[in-house]
Design an enzyme around this catalytic site. Structure first.
Site, short mmCIF file in Angstrom:
data_model
loop_
_atom_site.label_atom_id
_atom_site.label_comp_id
_atom_site.label_asym_id
_atom_site.label_seq_id
_atom_site.Cartn_x
_atom_site.Cartn_y
_atom_site.Cartn_z
N ASN A 62 -4.46 7.97 5.39
CA ASN A 62 -4.75 6.81 4.55
C ASN A 62 -5.73 7.25 3.46
OD1 ASN A 62 -4.84 4.22 3.61
ND2 ASN A 62 -5.53 3.29 5.53
N HIS A 80 0.87 -1.17 0.00
CA HIS A 80 0.00 0.00 0.00
C HIS A 80 0.91 1.22 0.00
CE1 HIS A 80 -3.80 1.92 0.80
NE2 HIS A 80 -3.56 2.26 2.05
#
Ligand code: NAG
Ligand code: NAG
Length: 467
Positions: free
Chosen positions: A425, A400
């Site tokens: 995020n 990620h």
């Protein structure tokens, strides 16, 4: 001569009224065909039993809603065309129901027919011929046992049920919520820039980009079920840095969709992409704002074609570019192209990352996401061992990328002091700490200090008059 005492007449009239009144109250039940005769037989369950409702004789309010109709638990229900609740016979009379029991399975207070299904979180349960449920056995993204184990374990962070993840399998979480491809070793070894801390230079204990640059740091994005974190983290870092480096003259939220749809060379849109490719595109082609080219979301259908590129740019001298297409969003006209200078990789030392962050703005970091990270709701994250005793398929991870925005430290109730990074995020503002998370700093937790990038917004004198 016919004579009738008035008293008797009155009595007869009254009696008539009384029976009529009773009829009217009960009228519906007698006129309507019984529930069973109407074919309503495929959902049983606890009705009279559920509320301990069994009435002697006839009691019209001894009733419950039942599949859009009413069923009764009084003794009278068996004398009409049957409007008894499904469990009236065995619960109130202790006799088997006069209708053959329908084959099926119970769940909650319902009976489901054979092949009927319901969802238990991410697993589908199907009613089998033998009247037994058979459920898929996939590990789910939101796993109650894992949540409880983490919260019992005092790991420095809290786990919980993020509702957007409820019903997804762990495999789907790894496939659709991440989406950064690990750079090849030639990229990892490339252009590392070492910042040196001056003699006697001390970094503050805590720092947050949004405090140093108010209004220039943008909120967390939401990639939905698009495995495009490569595009979201790149757009997020570039947005902040263009805003900071133009001293707020430009403060765009750059378009992840522009990258997802147009940066297609060696990139796979919502199926994953590389950070170096994304920065190359931002430098050589540039992207428009998110208002101009909004995120189109993603179906979980991986076979479907990616949406085609709806924005292009051409050189207009001195390396600057301009759009050659209108904004895909019809009510936005400003289609300015934003660009950056070449991205640079920072040394993997905590201090170097801190110095860069403090001087030039948020940085992009690669990160290995493990199964427990999806459950994060607050605190200082580190990967926990709670899934270690479970089968392999419960322990999954994928790559990620996120935007690091600051650092700090906190003393936990047990006396330990934990240093942390704060990061944004791309799972929307409802996840974690308002879309952000804190993660242990200085230990390369989840590889977060191993591949960290910075970049300069490309800002010319003409841009300074932008607003
Ligand atoms: C209804 O219930 C009463 C009381 O238990 C019983 O005597 C009667 O036989 C039942 N009638 C029918 C049709 O089952
Ligand atoms: C998790 O959240 C979903 C959606 O809000 C909800 O339907 C579900 O019951 C919750 N599960 C648990 C275990 O709390």
């Amino acid at each position: 001569m016919w004579r009738c005492p008035l008293g008797l007449l009155l009595l007869l009239l009254l009696a008539g009224e009384l029976t009529l009144g009773a009829r009217r109250g009960r009228g519906r039940r007698e006129l309507a065909p019984g529930l069973h005769l109407r074919g309503i037989r495929d959902a049983g369950g606890r009705y009279c039993g559920g509320q301990d409702l069994c009435c002697r004789g006839r009691a019209d309010d001894c009733a419950l809603p039942y599949l859009g109709a009413t069923c009764y638990c009084d003794l009278f229900c068996n004398r009409t065309v049957s409007d008894c609740c499904p469990d009236f016979w065995d619960f109130c009379l202790g006799v088997p129901p006069p209708f053959p029991p329908i084959p099926g399975c119970t769940h909650g207070s319902r009976i489901y027919p054979i092949l009927g299904t319901y969802w238990d979180n991410c697993n589908r349960c199907t009613c089998q011929e033998q009247g037994q449920w058979e459920c898929d056995q996939e590990p789910c993204l939101v796993d109650e046992d894992m949540i409880n184990a983490i919260n019992r374990g005092n790991y420095g962070w809290r786990a919980g049920n993020h509702s957007a993840f409820w019903g997804m399998t762990l495999d789907e979480g790894i496939r659709y919520r991440l989406g950064t491809i690990r750079p090849s070793s030639s990229v990892t070894n490339m252009n590392e820039i070492h910042t040196v801390l001056g003699p006697g230079e001390v970094l503050p204990m805590a720092f947050e980009a949004s405090e140093k640059w108010p209004n220039l740091i943008h909120g967390p994005l939401d990639q939905g079920n698009c495995a495009g974190s490569w595009a979201f983290s790149t757009a997020a870092v570039a947005s902040d840095r263009v805003s900071i480096h133009s001293l707020g003259h430009m403060a765009p939220v750059l378009s992840p969709q522009n990258l997802l749809s147009c940066n297609t060379h060696n990139q796979q849109g919502c199926r994953g992409g590389r950070l170096d490719g994304a920065w190359w595109f931002l430098r050589r082609r540039g992207v428009v704002s998110d208002h101009c080219y909004p995120f189109m979301g993603s179906e979980r259908d991986e076979a479907g074609p990616a949406p085609r590129c709806m924005m292009h740019s051409r050189a207009m001298g001195r390396g600057k570019r301009q759009a050659t297409a209108r904004c895909p969003s019809s009510h936005v006209h400003a289609n300015d192209i934003y660009q950056v200078t070449p991205a640079y990789r920072l040394g993997s030392s905590e201090k170097e990352i801190m110095k860069e962050l403090m001087e030039n703005g948020p940085v992009q970091a690669l990160m290995e996401v493990h199964e427990d990270f999806f459950l994060y709701q607050g605190g200082i994250y580190s990967h926990t061992p709670v899934s270690l005793g479970r089968p392999e398929r419960y322990r999954r991870h994928g790559t990620h990328s996120v935007k690091i925005t600051g650092w700090g430290q906190e003393t936990l109730p047990d006396g330990r002091t934990l240093k942390y990074w704060t990061a944004a995020n791309s799972w929307g503002p409802a996840w974690g700490e308002r879309g952000h998370f804190r993660i242990v700093r200085g230990a390369n937790e989840c590889d977060i200090e191993s591949f960290v990038l910075g970049v300069w917004g490309r800002v010319g004198m003409e841009d300074m008059a932008h607003r």
